[in-house]
Structures are given as C-alpha cells and as structure tokens.
Enzyme design. Structure first.
Site, mmCIF file in Angstrom:
data_model
loop_
_atom_site.group_PDB
_atom_site.id
_atom_site.type_symbol
_atom_site.label_atom_id
_atom_site.label_comp_id
_atom_site.label_asym_id
_atom_site.label_seq_id
_atom_site.Cartn_x
_atom_site.Cartn_y
_atom_site.Cartn_z
ATOM 1 N N ASP A 220 25.223 -34.540 5.691
ATOM 2 C CA ASP A 220 24.239 -35.395 6.377
ATOM 3 C C ASP A 220 24.540 -35.176 7.866
ATOM 4 O OD1 ASP A 220 22.202 -37.746 5.730
ATOM 5 O OD2 ASP A 220 23.382 -38.462 7.408
ATOM 6 N N ASN B 92 20.226 -29.126 11.338
ATOM 7 C CA ASN B 92 19.520 -28.116 10.558
ATOM 8 C C ASN B 92 18.203 -28.633 9.988
ATOM 9 O OD1 ASN B 92 20.591 -29.580 8.372
ATOM 10 N ND2 ASN B 92 20.573 -27.751 7.099
ATOM 11 N N TRP C 176 15.719 -27.803 12.724
ATOM 12 C CA TRP C 176 15.594 -26.343 12.721
ATOM 13 C C TRP C 176 14.698 -25.859 11.581
ATOM 14 C CZ3 TRP C 176 17.966 -23.466 8.647
ATOM 15 C CH2 TRP C 176 17.780 -22.078 8.755
ATOM 16 N N LYS D 232 25.956 -42.759 -0.919
ATOM 17 C CA LYS D 232 26.101 -42.224 0.433
ATOM 18 C C LYS D 232 27.528 -42.459 0.874
ATOM 19 C CE LYS D 232 23.390 -40.255 3.449
ATOM 20 N NZ LYS D 232 22.148 -39.489 3.247
ATOM 21 N N GLY E 93 15.639 -33.975 17.169
ATOM 22 C CA GLY E 93 16.820 -33.721 16.339
ATOM 23 C C GLY E 93 17.443 -32.378 16.652
ATOM 24 N N PHE E 94 18.743 -32.335 16.433
ATOM 25 C CA PHE E 94 19.532 -31.209 16.913
ATOM 26 C C PHE E 94 20.245 -30.544 15.744
ATOM 27 C CE2 PHE E 94 23.049 -29.656 19.774
ATOM 28 C CZ PHE E 94 22.207 -28.927 20.604
HETATM 29 O O1 2IT Z 1 19.611 -37.914 3.285
HETATM 30 C C1 2IT Z 1 19.697 -37.025 2.414
HETATM 31 O O2 2IT Z 1 18.913 -36.958 1.482
HETATM 32 C C2 2IT Z 1 20.778 -36.053 2.548
HETATM 33 N N1 2IT Z 1 21.556 -36.140 3.494
HETATM 34 C C3 2IT Z 1 20.982 -35.010 1.502
HETATM 35 C C4 2IT Z 1 21.720 -35.556 0.344
HETATM 36 C C5 2IT Z 1 22.095 -34.530 -0.687
HETATM 37 O O3 2IT Z 1 22.817 -34.928 -1.628
HETATM 38 O O4 2IT Z 1 21.714 -33.370 -0.593
#
Ligand code: 2IT
Length: 446
Positions: free
Chosen positions: A167, A241, A244, A127, A238-239
C-alpha cells in the site's frame, strides 16, 4: 435520514471511539447507503450484522524495534487488523506512513472488506502497516525495519489465513524484504504476500493493476454516456505506482494527462504526457526524494506549481491517487466551476465526505475508491491463484481477467446504484459489496 438500526450502531460507535475519525467517516459513508437493503432484510438486525461488521475479528498491535545506520535503536508500532473473514482469507495491503494509527488501519480494513467483496473473488478484508516513514531511509534501514516487522507478523498470517500486500510506502522492495524473512521463519515458500517480484512468485501486471483497472472503470463510466477516453483531459494526483499505472493507461488509450503531482506540488503540462514522461514518474519515485519539481526541468513546456494540488487545473476527469481525504470541499468546488465531468476516486477514501456530496449535488459523476481501485487487490488474488497452482500466467491473460473483473464491478454498481436515469456509484458499490458479506455472515452463524 439514515436507517434507524444503522444510525444506532453508528451512534454507539461514535461514543465508543470518538477519536477514530477516519474509521467513523468510512462507516458513515457505507451505512448511509444501506437504507433499502436493511429494510428489505430485517434478519440483518436480528443477526446484528452491522455491529459485527464494524468490529474487527482480530486486531494486532505490536512493537517493531530496529537499528538505524548510526547503530541507534528505533521503535515503531506495527499493526494488522483482520477485519472480516466471511468471504475468504483476510486480504489487504500494508501501509508504512508516519500518520498511520489504529484508526487508519480500521478505516482501511473496513473499506477493504467491501471492496474485496465487490470483486466477487474469495477474499476477506484486512489491513496493516506501521507509523514507520520510509522516506529518506537507506535500503539497509528499510530492510532492518521490514525484517523486524515480519518477525512478529509471521505468526498471524499465511496463504489460507491472511495475505498482506503493498500500500502507501510498501512496494516491491519492501515486499521482498518481508517475504525473505517470512520464508526463513516459516520454512515455507508460499503465496503469503502479494506484489512479489516477477521472477520469484509475483504476477505480471500486478504493479500496473490498480491504475489500469481504474482506467478500465472510467472507460465504462464514459461508455454509459456514449463517450470514450480518447481526447479527454486528466488530472492525476499521487506519487506512487497507482498514479503511474493510471497515467500510463490513460496515455495509451489516447487520453491527455495534463496534471500530475507529488508531495511538493504539481506539474502542469498542457501538451499532456507521453510514454517517456510517464516512465520518468518512476525515476522520480525511485530517487527517494519525494519531489515532482525536477519534471519541469527535464521536460520544457511543463510547469511546476509549488505547494498546490492539481485540482485547480481545468480537466474533464480528475483522479485522486494519493491518500485519504486529499480532495477537500474547496477542491470539489473548483473542479465543478471548471466544468469537470467525472471524478473517479482511486486512493482509498480520497475525497472528504462534503466534497463527495458537493460533486453529487452538482450532477458530476463520482465513483468511489472501493470500486475504482479494486483492480489492485483483484490482481493480488490472481497472484494467489498462480501461487496456489504453482504456475505463472501471461501478461495478456492477467490483463484480460482484470478487464473482466472491472467490467463486472461496474455492472454491479450500475445494477445496485440506479436512481432514475443516473447512477449513484457510491450507493451501488456499498450495496453490492455489503450484500455478499452480510449473506455469508448470516450463513456462517454466530
Ligand atoms: O488498497 C488496496 O486495495 C491495496 N493496497 C491492495 C491490497 C492487496 O492485497 O493487493
């Protein structure tokens, strides 16, 4: 009572990093599920698997200087935590949010490792991100920041090394700027980032995938009880995608989304959303103002409730899709009082630990983010596959694969989380995710 070995490792971690509260919370949640696995496999202690699992393989912190629209120099901190690479290249999103610290990155990278394992696809966990706040910044400022961020990050990533994605605060626009800079620095056009624009390497259905996958998971949870999404009422926070995508799929499947939310409060719409209203969620998002209130002005019948969370609305299914710890104990108690049937966490660690316990004790079916939201990263892996084979799959093809993956994640949770006639989805997800990583680590040696 937690297994002795797990309790000791957690205790040492608490002594070493007492200020990393989010990271400690995520470790405690996973360790609390591992009693039987650790007892059945004494080799995990011998190989010191837990100590190694809570230590990132590599953790990079760097300076990100950039120039704002007034010509002033601004400084942010950038991070990439390459947590565990036993199952594949590090994979996980980048978060741009003012509250980001190393603890946030470590909790997200730790969670990501087990989530990616649950998908059974070849991805390690990582991450990254920054305390940069994109809200209120111009496109030019966001670009300036992204290019500077990549000028350091590019030397640490690659399609076979580490593949970031979006993210919170990082969407198609940011991925575009980041990719442009990577391509220039590395002189390579490759699948080094996912969530790219469709038309230049991105996968169809990636934008929808987290929300769609979450709804496919909820379909399976309901099917266990012989029920179905049609006619169920939903509250979705949540705001971005993710919210959504979840609202869109719920609506398509005949569910009634009666509450959605933004940073300023929530919208209650007793008639439920339709596709036009769902599409308007994207318009609000694109306005860059971070407010959901205008929804009530545009659609008569929808009410805006300022400064509150949507968990006070009586619904069958609650789905937090915003950020960690957004659903607190009081919210869980209100949901229980109002007869909620399912709480499916879509944000990573969206519910506080005491909220989860309260829901479970009240007999509410609760599923954790690392299972429910795994469709996002799974579809990122499908994007990596398409990039690696220099092809492009149809939306139907990607959606069918996503469906298949969510079905298998649900099956793994059921198989590993069965307790009498109930399913403990938290235990199921943690055990299934943990076992694959632990076995790979043992096989690869010290
Ligand atoms: O929390 C997650 O799984 C994401 N933000 C997506 C991570 C990704 O590599 O698509």
């Amino acid at each position: 009572m937690m297994n002795k070995y797990a309790a000791r490792v957690l205790d040492d971690l608490k002594k070493k990093y007492p200020w990393e509260t989010e990271f400690l919370q995520s470790v405690e949640e996973v360790f609390a599920s591992l009693d039987s696995v650790l007892e059945e496999n004494p080799k995990y202690e011998k190989f010191r698997i837990l100590e190694r699992m809570v230590t990132p393989e590599r953790s990079i912190t760097f300076q990100v200087p950039w120039i704002d629209d007034n010509g002033e120099i601004q400084i942010n901190t950038g991070y990439r935590v390459q947590f565990n690479g036993a199952l594949g290249p590090y994979k996980g999103g980048l978060r741009f949010h003012p509250a980001v610290t190393l603890s946030t990155m470590k909790f997200l990278g730790f969670e990501q490792t087990f989530k990616n394992s649950l998908t059974t696809l070849p991805m390690g966990g990582g991450k990254g991100g920054s305390d940069f706040n994109p809200v209120g910044k111009s496109d030019r400022e966001v670009m300036s920041f992204c290019k500077s961020f990549m000028r350091e990050l590019f030397r640490h990533i690659g399609p076979e090394t580490d593949v970031p994605a979006g993210d919170v605060g990082v969407g198609a626009r940011e991925i575009g700027f980041l990719f442009g800079e990577y391509r220039r620095l590395a002189n390579r056009y490759c699948g080094v980032l996912t969530g790219k624009g469709v038309g230049w390497g991105g996968s169809l259905v990636r934008a929808e995938a987290t929300g769609f996958g979450a709804m496919y998971f909820v379909q399976h949870m309901l099917a266990m009880k012989g029920e179905d999404i049609a006619g169920k009422t939903f509250a979705i926070s949540g705001f971005g995608n993710v919210a959504w995508g979840a609202a869109l799929k719920a609506t398509q499947l005949g569910g009634k989304v009666v509450a959605i939310s933004g940073p300023d409060g929530y919208i209650y719409d007793k008639n439920g959303l339709d596709e036009e209203k769902v599409a308007y969620m994207l318009v609000l998002r694109a306005s860059g103002k971070n407010v959901v209130a205008p929804f009530a002005e545009k659609f008569p019948g929808a009410e805006f409730v300022a400064g509150k969370k949507p968990w006070e609305v009586k619904v069958d299914i609650a789905m937090p899709c915003a950020i960690q710890n957004e659903l607190a104990l009081e919210d869980a108690q209100t949901l229980i009082k109002n007869g909620v049937e399912i709480v499916a966490e879509v944000s990573n660690m969206g519910c506080k630990a005491d909220a989860v316990h309260a829901l479970q004790e009240a007999g509410i079916t609760f599923a954790p983010g690392k299972a429910v939201n795994a469709g996002g990263v799974a579809t990122s892996c499908l994007e990596m596959s398409q990039n690696a084979e220099h092809t492009f799959w149809s939306a139907e093809g990607v959606d069918a694969k996503l469906h298949e993956i969510m079905t298998s994640i649900h099956e793994a949770c059921v198989k590993n989380g069965k307790k009498g006639d109930k399913i403990d989805y938290v235990a199921g997800a943690n055990i299934a995710g943990f076992k694959r990583v632990a076995e790979a680590m043992c096989a690869q040696g010290c």
